[in-house]
Structures are given as C-alpha cells and as structure tokens.
Design a protein around this motif. Structure first.
Motif, PDB file in Angstrom:
ATOM      1  N   LEU A 152       0.948  -1.241   0.000  1.00  0.00           N
ATOM      2  CA  LEU A 152       0.090   0.165  -0.041  1.00  0.00           C
ATOM      3  C   LEU A 152       0.853   1.185   0.046  1.00  0.00           C
ATOM      4  O   LEU A 152       0.462   2.397  -0.330  1.00  0.00           O
ATOM      5  CB  LEU A 152      -1.044  -0.107   0.939  1.00  0.00           C
ATOM      6  CG  LEU A 152      -1.977  -1.033   1.312  1.00  0.00           C
ATOM      7  CD1 LEU A 152      -2.671  -1.143   2.673  1.00  0.00           C
ATOM      8  CD2 LEU A 152      -3.055  -1.143   0.320  1.00  0.00           C
ATOM      9  N   HIS A 155       1.256   3.817  -2.778  1.00  0.00           N
ATOM     10  CA  HIS A 155       0.103   4.334  -3.232  1.00  0.00           C
ATOM     11  C   HIS A 155      -0.578   5.545  -2.054  1.00  0.00           C
ATOM     12  O   HIS A 155      -1.603   5.927  -2.107  1.00  0.00           O
ATOM     13  CB  HIS A 155      -1.087   3.507  -3.438  1.00  0.00           C
ATOM     14  CG  HIS A 155      -0.788   2.341  -4.333  1.00  0.00           C
ATOM     15  ND1 HIS A 155      -1.053   2.752  -5.681  1.00  0.00           N
ATOM     16  CD2 HIS A 155      -0.644   1.005  -4.358  1.00  0.00           C
ATOM     17  CE1 HIS A 155      -0.485   1.634  -6.313  1.00  0.00           C
ATOM     18  NE2 HIS A 155      -0.135   0.705  -5.455  1.00  0.00           N
ATOM     19  N   GLY A 156       0.418   5.535  -1.126  1.00  0.00           N
ATOM     20  CA  GLY A 156       0.116   6.735   0.145  1.00  0.00           C
ATOM     21  C   GLY A 156      -0.853   6.138   0.917  1.00  0.00           C
ATOM     22  O   GLY A 156      -1.591   6.988   1.468  1.00  0.00           O
ATOM     23  N   ALA A 157      -0.986   4.984   1.266  1.00  0.00           N
ATOM     24  CA  ALA A 157      -1.842   4.465   2.237  1.00  0.00           C
ATOM     25  C   ALA A 157      -1.379   3.519   2.859  1.00  0.00           C
ATOM     26  O   ALA A 157      -0.315   2.848   2.808  1.00  0.00           O
ATOM     27  CB  ALA A 157      -2.908   3.552   1.272  1.00  0.00           C
ATOM     28  N   LEU A 181      -8.561   1.880   6.010  1.00  0.00           N
ATOM     29  CA  LEU A 181      -7.524   2.513   5.365  1.00  0.00           C
ATOM     30  C   LEU A 181      -7.413   3.931   5.608  1.00  0.00           C
ATOM     31  O   LEU A 181      -8.375   4.649   5.775  1.00  0.00           O
ATOM     32  CB  LEU A 181      -7.320   2.191   3.925  1.00  0.00           C
ATOM     33  CG  LEU A 181      -6.954   0.816   3.460  1.00  0.00           C
ATOM     34  CD1 LEU A 181      -7.321   0.930   1.791  1.00  0.00           C
ATOM     35  CD2 LEU A 181      -6.168   0.033   3.950  1.00  0.00           C
ATOM     36  N   THR A 183      -5.451   6.992   3.744  1.00  0.00           N
ATOM     37  CA  THR A 183      -4.457   7.283   2.687  1.00  0.00           C
ATOM     38  C   THR A 183      -3.856   9.013   2.711  1.00  0.00           C
ATOM     39  O   THR A 183      -4.509   9.864   3.430  1.00  0.00           O
ATOM     40  CB  THR A 183      -5.620   7.613   1.311  1.00  0.00           C
ATOM     41  OG1 THR A 183      -6.508   8.435   1.735  1.00  0.00           O
ATOM     42  CG2 THR A 183      -6.193   6.139   1.158  1.00  0.00           C
ATOM     43  N   THR A 184      -2.786   9.099   2.227  1.00  0.00           N
ATOM     44  CA  THR A 184      -1.874  10.319   2.590  1.00  0.00           C
ATOM     45  C   THR A 184      -1.905  11.063   1.215  1.00  0.00           C
ATOM     46  O   THR A 184      -1.180  12.041   1.109  1.00  0.00           O
ATOM     47  CB  THR A 184      -0.663  10.032   3.162  1.00  0.00           C
ATOM     48  OG1 THR A 184       0.080   9.203   2.329  1.00  0.00           O
ATOM     49  CG2 THR A 184      -0.954   9.472   4.668  1.00  0.00           C
ATOM     50  N   SER A 185      -2.610  10.574   0.099  1.00  0.00           N
ATOM     51  CA  SER A 185      -2.498  11.156  -1.202  1.00  0.00           C
ATOM     52  C   SER A 185      -3.951  11.045  -1.824  1.00  0.00           C
ATOM     53  O   SER A 185      -4.815  10.412  -1.436  1.00  0.00           O
ATOM     54  CB  SER A 185      -1.454  10.312  -2.116  1.00  0.00           C
ATOM     55  OG  SER A 185      -1.850   9.030  -2.440  1.00  0.00           O
ATOM     56  N   GLU A 187      -4.364   9.381  -4.708  1.00  0.00           N
ATOM     57  CA  GLU A 187      -4.438   8.442  -5.365  1.00  0.00           C
ATOM     58  C   GLU A 187      -5.263   7.131  -4.847  1.00  0.00           C
ATOM     59  O   GLU A 187      -4.792   6.751  -3.530  1.00  0.00           O
ATOM     60  CB  GLU A 187      -2.887   7.668  -5.567  1.00  0.00           C
ATOM     61  CG  GLU A 187      -3.102   6.734  -6.789  1.00  0.00           C
ATOM     62  CD  GLU A 187      -1.466   6.065  -6.578  1.00  0.00           C
ATOM     63  OE1 GLU A 187      -1.417   4.980  -7.461  1.00  0.00           O
ATOM     64  OE2 GLU A 187      -0.657   6.639  -6.176  1.00  0.00           O
ATOM     65  N   ALA A 188      -6.072   6.722  -5.516  1.00  0.00           N
ATOM     66  CA  ALA A 188      -6.922   5.646  -5.114  1.00  0.00           C
ATOM     67  C   ALA A 188      -5.949   4.259  -5.267  1.00  0.00           C
ATOM     68  O   ALA A 188      -5.493   4.054  -6.106  1.00  0.00           O
ATOM     69  CB  ALA A 188      -8.221   5.397  -5.762  1.00  0.00           C
ATOM     70  N   VAL A 189      -6.364   3.356  -4.224  1.00  0.00           N
ATOM     71  CA  VAL A 189      -5.667   2.039  -4.157  1.00  0.00           C
ATOM     72  C   VAL A 189      -6.422   1.171  -5.109  1.00  0.00           C
ATOM     73  O   VAL A 189      -7.530   0.942  -4.689  1.00  0.00           O
ATOM     74  CB  VAL A 189      -5.675   1.433  -2.651  1.00  0.00           C
ATOM     75  CG1 VAL A 189      -4.781   0.097  -2.664  1.00  0.00           C
ATOM     76  CG2 VAL A 189      -4.781   2.521  -1.899  1.00  0.00           C
TER      77      VAL A 189
END
Length: 287
Positions: A152, A155-157, A181, A183-185, A187-189
């Motif tokens: 992960l 992907h920033g997660a 989860l 997320t720090t971005s 972008e989707a995982v």
C-alpha cells in the motif's frame, strides 16, 4: 500497539515515540529504561517490589501453547530463574489479593539490567483465528498485516485499524480481515493491489495454514474487506454502550459475536480475495 506505529510516525513528524511503562488493569509490571529507543526495540525491566512475579514457560513460539496445564504450579519459574531468549506467560501474586493470577500476556526475556530481567511484549496467549487444524495468533496476524501493508505504501496508504473473523458460513471456511485504510494522497488504491495484499498475508502465515490452503483444501482464500472511515469508532461506541470501559477499550483483533460482525459487514465498501495459492512445500521424509 505495534500496528499504530506507522500512523504515529506519520503524525509525529520525526518526534520520538516513547513507551515508558508496562502495566495492565491488574497491576503495574515494569518500566522502559531506554525510553528513546526504537519502538521495535522496546523492553521493560520488571520491578520486583511491585508484586510477586512467576512465569509459565511457553514450549513453542509458533503455537503459543503453554507447557504447564491449568493449576500445575510445578513448572512455574520465578523472576530470578528466567532464561534469556525464552518466552513465558506472566503470573502474578499481588498485595491486593490476586493469587497466582494468569494475566494472559506472553513475554520474551530480552536481556538484563544488572541482575533484573528485561522483557519484550510478544502477544496475548490466546489463538485468534482457526478454521480447521490451522491456528493463527495475534503476533502472526500482525506480522501478516504489516507484510501486506508494504504493497500500500507506494499508493500513499496504510492500514489504520484492522480486525479479523473466522468465517465458517460456507465450506471451506476462510479468514476474513477487516481493514480501515488511511490515505495520505489523492491516489486511489486499486482492486488489484488489495487483491495482492490478500495473497501477501497468506504468504506470511504459518506452514499449517498454507498446507491447509494448498494441499488439504480445508481453508478457503483469505478475504480482505475494506470498511469506510470511522468504522472502528462505531465499533468502540458499540462496545462502550454495552459496558466496556472507555479507558480500557482496545480494538479486538478477532471478532465472533454476530452483532459485531454484522456492524462491520454493514460498513464494507469493497471485498477482495486472494488471487492465488500461497507457497507451500511438503516436508521431506528421511527414510
């Protein structure tokens, strides 16, 4: 609390993470004499004046089975006779009246401060997950989540919270892991990434589990259910509404009560299964 270290490091921005003491609702056990050490290296020196400490040897670090059965005091080891590198379940006798009380924590002797043993916390003693002959405990589940979480990071997660459930509604049964989860971005995982996380978790589990998956077919593919943000706060609110103490509450690493499973299932946003079989090689016989 190891699962919270990545989130704490992210929000702390380089500040040291300090674990000062080891205590439970039953008693105060010891202190960390190197508070600025890396969180993965934390150990606690038992304070022998706080209570009388005894230890039950654990025969195997993988299964977590205790050598001594219930009530067998002959195998108890006192604080001065524990061996470096071995794992023990801690037993306490306190001034308040607890007599040889099994706390349920498994500790490993990490070394000594002068003559006083230092212990690292390993796990709670109970097995978390089991479908058939497989047995997965807390530390193994945590290790598997950490391994899968590495997929992960690009992907920033990362996994903010998780719990598990042994689903036996259909044959074969399988492990269900609930992930919330963070997320720090933007972008989707992708689905493919989380599918891969399922397989990575299976690769990190013990040989008995992988044999059950590959050779016996008695355990089905591991499933990760991603839940919406705030789900684990709802789980805490549910526990507190039924009498749990907010000061003592910890996220359960395995759930079995139908109302709790139903609550988690109602918050699922995506479901993912392991896309393949984990690696397993049968042991060679020496004839």
């Amino acid at each position: 609390m190891a699962q919270y270290v990545p989130a704490l490091e992210y929000y702390a921005g380089g500040l040291p993470l300090v674990s000062t003491s080891y205590a439970s609702s039953e008693y105060y056990f010891g202190i960390n004499l190197q508070p600025l050490c890396n969180p993965t290296d934390v150990s606690y020196t038992i304070m022998p004046n706080m209570a009388y400490f005894e230890f039950l040897p654990v025969d195997d670090a993988t299964t977590g089975e205790v050598v001594a059965p219930e009530g067998d005091a002959a195998r108890l080891v006192d604080l001065a006779r524990v061996e470096a590198g071995r794992e023990y379940e801690v037993v306490i006798t306190t001034y308040a009246g607890l007599n040889r009380y099994r706390v349920g924590d498994v500790l490993r002797v990490a070394g000594y401060h002068n003559a006083a043993p230092r212990f690292t916390f390993v796990r709670r003693k109970n097995v978390l997950l089991s479908v058939e002959s497989d047995k997965t405990d807390e530390v193994e589940l945590q290790r598997a989540v950490e391994r899968a979480s590495e997929l992960l990071r690009p992907h920033g997660a990362f996994v903010a919270e998780y719990t598990s459930h042994a689903c036996t509604k259909r044959i074969p049964g399988h492990y269900v892991i609930y992930w919330e989860l963070l997320t720090t971005s933007d972008e989707a995982v992708s689905k493919e990434t989380i599918d891969g996380c399922c397989l990575q978790m299976e690769e990190a589990l013990n040989a008995v589990y992988r044999q059950s998956r590959v050779a016996d077919g008695s355990v089905g593919p591991l499933e990760i259910l991603v839940v919406r943000p705030g789900t684990f706060e709802e789980l805490m609110d549910y526990a507190i509404s039924r009498g749990a103490s907010i000061n003592q509450y910890k996220v359960p690493r395995c759930v079995a009560l139908p109302p709790v499973v139903d609550l988690l299932d109602s918050c699922v946003v995506s479901a993912h299964f392991s896309p393949g079989l984990p690696h397993w090689t049968p042991a060679r016989r020496n004839d």
